[in-house]
Write a protein that holds these residues in place. Structure first.
Motif, short mmCIF file in Angstrom:
data_model
loop_
_atom_site.label_atom_id
_atom_site.label_comp_id
_atom_site.label_asym_id
_atom_site.label_seq_id
_atom_site.Cartn_x
_atom_site.Cartn_y
_atom_site.Cartn_z
N LYS A 15 0.80 -1.34 0.09
CA LYS A 15 -0.06 0.03 0.06
C LYS A 15 0.83 1.23 0.01
N SER A 16 0.19 2.34 -0.49
CA SER A 16 1.03 3.64 -0.48
C SER A 16 -0.13 4.82 -0.09
N PRO A 17 0.37 5.98 0.49
CA PRO A 17 1.82 6.20 0.86
C PRO A 17 2.30 5.49 2.04
N PRO A 18 3.72 5.78 2.41
CA PRO A 18 4.59 6.22 1.86
C PRO A 18 4.88 5.27 0.20
N ALA A 19 5.84 5.84 -0.63
CA ALA A 19 5.78 5.42 -1.89
C ALA A 19 6.45 3.70 -1.67
N GLU A 20 5.98 2.97 -2.68
CA GLU A 20 6.18 1.58 -2.44
C GLU A 20 7.66 1.31 -2.51
N TYR A 21 8.36 1.96 -3.10
CA TYR A 21 9.77 1.63 -3.25
C TYR A 21 10.50 1.73 -2.01
N LYS A 22 10.06 2.82 -1.18
CA LYS A 22 10.54 2.98 -0.09
C LYS A 22 10.27 1.75 1.23
N THR A 23 9.21 1.34 1.03
CA THR A 23 8.80 0.07 1.98
C THR A 23 9.73 -1.06 1.55
N MET A 24 9.66 -1.30 0.23
CA MET A 24 10.33 -2.51 -0.40
C MET A 24 11.68 -2.12 -0.14
N ARG A 25 12.34 -1.08 0.07
CA ARG A 25 13.84 -1.01 0.21
C ARG A 25 14.10 -1.61 1.82
N LYS A 26 13.29 -1.07 2.65
CA LYS A 26 13.37 -1.59 4.14
C LYS A 26 13.14 -3.10 3.99
N ALA A 27 12.08 -3.69 3.23
CA ALA A 27 11.87 -5.11 3.40
C ALA A 27 13.09 -5.97 2.95
N THR A 28 13.59 -5.38 1.71
CA THR A 28 14.74 -6.09 1.17
C THR A 28 15.93 -6.16 2.23
N VAL A 29 16.14 -5.33 3.13
CA VAL A 29 17.36 -4.98 3.80
C VAL A 29 17.02 -6.21 4.96
N LEU A 30 15.74 -6.24 5.52
CA LEU A 30 15.52 -7.08 6.68
C LEU A 30 15.66 -8.61 6.15
N SER A 31 14.78 -8.92 5.03
CA SER A 31 14.77 -10.17 4.45
C SER A 31 16.18 -10.69 3.95
N ILE A 32 16.78 -9.83 3.18
CA ILE A 32 18.20 -10.47 2.88
C ILE A 32 19.23 -10.52 3.96
N ALA A 33 18.95 -9.86 5.02
CA ALA A 33 19.82 -9.83 6.48
C ALA A 33 19.44 -11.24 6.86
N VAL A 34 18.01 -11.53 7.26
CA VAL A 34 17.56 -12.80 7.71
C VAL A 34 18.12 -14.13 6.91
N THR A 35 17.77 -13.91 5.75
CA THR A 35 18.20 -14.89 4.92
C THR A 35 19.69 -15.21 4.82
N THR A 36 20.39 -14.24 4.68
CA THR A 36 21.86 -14.63 4.65
C THR A 36 22.43 -15.06 6.08
N ALA A 37 22.01 -14.73 7.30
CA ALA A 37 22.28 -15.24 8.42
C ALA A 37 21.83 -16.75 8.54
N PHE A 38 20.83 -17.16 7.87
CA PHE A 38 20.23 -18.47 8.02
C PHE A 38 21.12 -19.13 7.05
#
Length: 512
Positions: A299-322
């Protein structure tokens, strides 16, 4: 006869349905709802915006947390099983470093791709609902065709890889019980062909589910299963290290002279295996194919890419640790003999019941993952065929088929025939090339550079109008070229692995 053909888009054209004999065809446009009450008539646009987004579709409700969970679910899959082997080829120094570098490249390219979801203004610009739409809007021309071929061939390859992985797990269950009954006296050799055929039959049935949105429950079950078997693999790796009392492995990876099922590792094979490991790690991180689709739920606002940027940081961090835990503990447990499929390396006798649970989880996960990856390909072929032959009853007509305890199934003969042929073809190829690590390496190499790096970089340059030979343009091109070299190296290593395995392989006669 059913009210509509599923292979055609489902929205009504200004509320009018065009009928042809007993089949109804719908044209896709967004229709703004009409005000019904006096209060709505005063400010219809305000009321409209409460229920619908700027593109006329129902309000998207996705959040940072839902996007993160989607990415984690998409990334953590059967690729995690080959990471111990991959680190085993690269060693304690290069293995973790390469994995972290892949994580950073995926994080950066994902952020570039996320900014291509909208064209123009990041809040009000035109939406691109799929990866190919984004390529078409930003690049156009022959690059769209190239993207389509690469994307769908990659999905086709994933189906082959999943068939191989599922058969390995099915055999692991059978062999563990065989070992348990014989007390380890029976070698329990068996062929993989029957298990691949069994998996193929299951997928033929599930492939008849008409729409992608109807497999959501299968996707949830698959996600739970992926965490189940990954956690079992991690737990067994930790237990094995504790049992050994020390970490196995070396700083430089598998030693020259080590005896494997393909023979003694030579210096040349050491190089090929190291390159193949790059492809395996790339495959484990691949999720760019569905990033735009995930972003389209936010959903927006905020702009979708801002939410997606935060989501990729968290998910890739969790995935990499795993991934680091599974890969490193797997290598620490087995050293140079780290298996291509982590769960097949713990033996078959004890604890055979826990391994059975993990392998059952893998099979269930792969049944669902096969559909999640193949449904977009199914939909693409069926929509293209419906536009190509709109008057063909074989392609567009659907019929009511009563099924006991289920209800009415919407039967389409083209869907039945084409999807069955697709599953049969992937099963036959899997029987011809039942090399899990080699296939995973080829898929990772084939999809990593174009889909994860090249197209996101080129779309970002086009959208932001970055001038040639500016410092930013040069930096992006250097990144793209470096990743191209990595993909080519991984492809060479994986193909060399296939050639090596073929020396000791007879078609349709593979046994374990």
């Amino acid at each position: 006869m059913l009210p509509r053909s599923r292979t055609l888009p489902s929205r009504i054209y200004n509320g009018v349905v065009e009928e042809r004999q007993d089949i109804r065809h719908y044209l896709q446009v967004e229709v703004q709802p009409k005000p019904h009450g006096e209060s709505e008539a005063i400010n219809p646009q305000a009321n409209y915006s409460k229920c619908f987004d700027d593109d006329g579709r129902l309000k998207r409700t996705g959040t940072f947390w839902t996007a993160s969970s989607h990415i984690i679910t998409a990334v953590i899959g059967s690729g995690v099983l080959s990471l111990a082997w991959a680190i085993g080829q690269l060693g304690w120094v290069a293995g973790p470093i390469v994995m972290i570098l892949f994580a950073f490249v995926n994080l950066y390219s994902s952020n570039l791709l996320a900014q291509c979801y909208r064209s123009g203004d990041p809040l009000t610009g035109q939406r691109n609902y799929t990866y190919m739409e984004a390529v078409k809007t930003n690049l156009g021309g022959k690059k769209v065709l190239a993207c389509g071929w690469i994307q769908y061939l990659n999905l086709f390859g994933v189906a082959i890889g999943y068939t191989i992985a599922a058969s390995v797990s099915m055999m692991a269950i059978k062999r563990s019980n065989c070992f348990h009954k014989s007390g380890g006296k029976d070698p329990c050799h068996m062929s993989s062909n029957g298990y691949m055929i069994t998996f193929g039959i299951i997928e033929i049935i599930f492939s008849q589910i008409p729409d992608f949105d109807q497999v959501w429950w299968l996707s949830i079950v698959a996600a739970i299963m992926s965490f189940t078997y990954s956690s079992v693999g991690l737990g067994l790796g930790v237990a094995k290290v504790a049992e050994n009392g020390s970490f196995k492995g070396s700083l430089t990876g598998i030693s020259i002279g080590t005896v494997t099922h393909a023979g003694v590792v030579t210096s040349t094979q050491k190089l090929w295996r190291s390159l193949q490991a790059l492809g395996a790690i790339a495959f484990a991180y691949s999720f760019s194919l569905i990033l735009i689709e995930i972003q389209d739920t936010i959903k927006s606002p905020p702009a979708e890419y801002k939410t997606m940027r935060k989501a990729t940081v968290l998910s890739i961090a969790v995935t990499t640790a795993f991934y680091m835990l599974c890969g490193c503990f797997g290598y620490a447990a087995f050293g140079d003999l780290a298996p291509g499929n982590l769960l097949t390396g713990f033996g078959f006798y004890n604890p055979y019941w826990l391994l059975d649970i993990a392998n059952i989880a893998i099979i269930v996960h792969l049944v669902g993952a096969y559909q999640v990856y193949c449904q977009p390909l199914f939909a693409f072929v069926e929509k293209w065929s419906a536009h190509k032959w709109p008057k063909s009853d074989f392609v567009t007509a659907e019929y009511d088929l009563p099924i006991p305890f289920y209800g009415v199934y919407q039967l389409n003969f083209f869907r039945l025939v084409w999807r069955t042929i697709f599953v049969v073809l992937t099963t036959v190829i899997a029987m011809l090339l039942p090399f899990f690590n080699d296939v995973v390496g080829i898929l990772g190499a084939f999809g990593f550079w174009p889909l994860t790096v090249y197209f996101p970089v080129e779309m970002y340059i086009s959208q932001k109008k970055i001038g040639r030979w500016t410092s930013r343009w040069v930096a992006l091109q250097i990144l793209s070229f470096a990743c191209l070299l990595i993909s080519l190296a991984a492809a060479v290593g994986s193909v060399a692995g296939v050639v090596l395995d073929l020396k000791t392989y007879k078609p349709f006669k593979t046994s374990y």
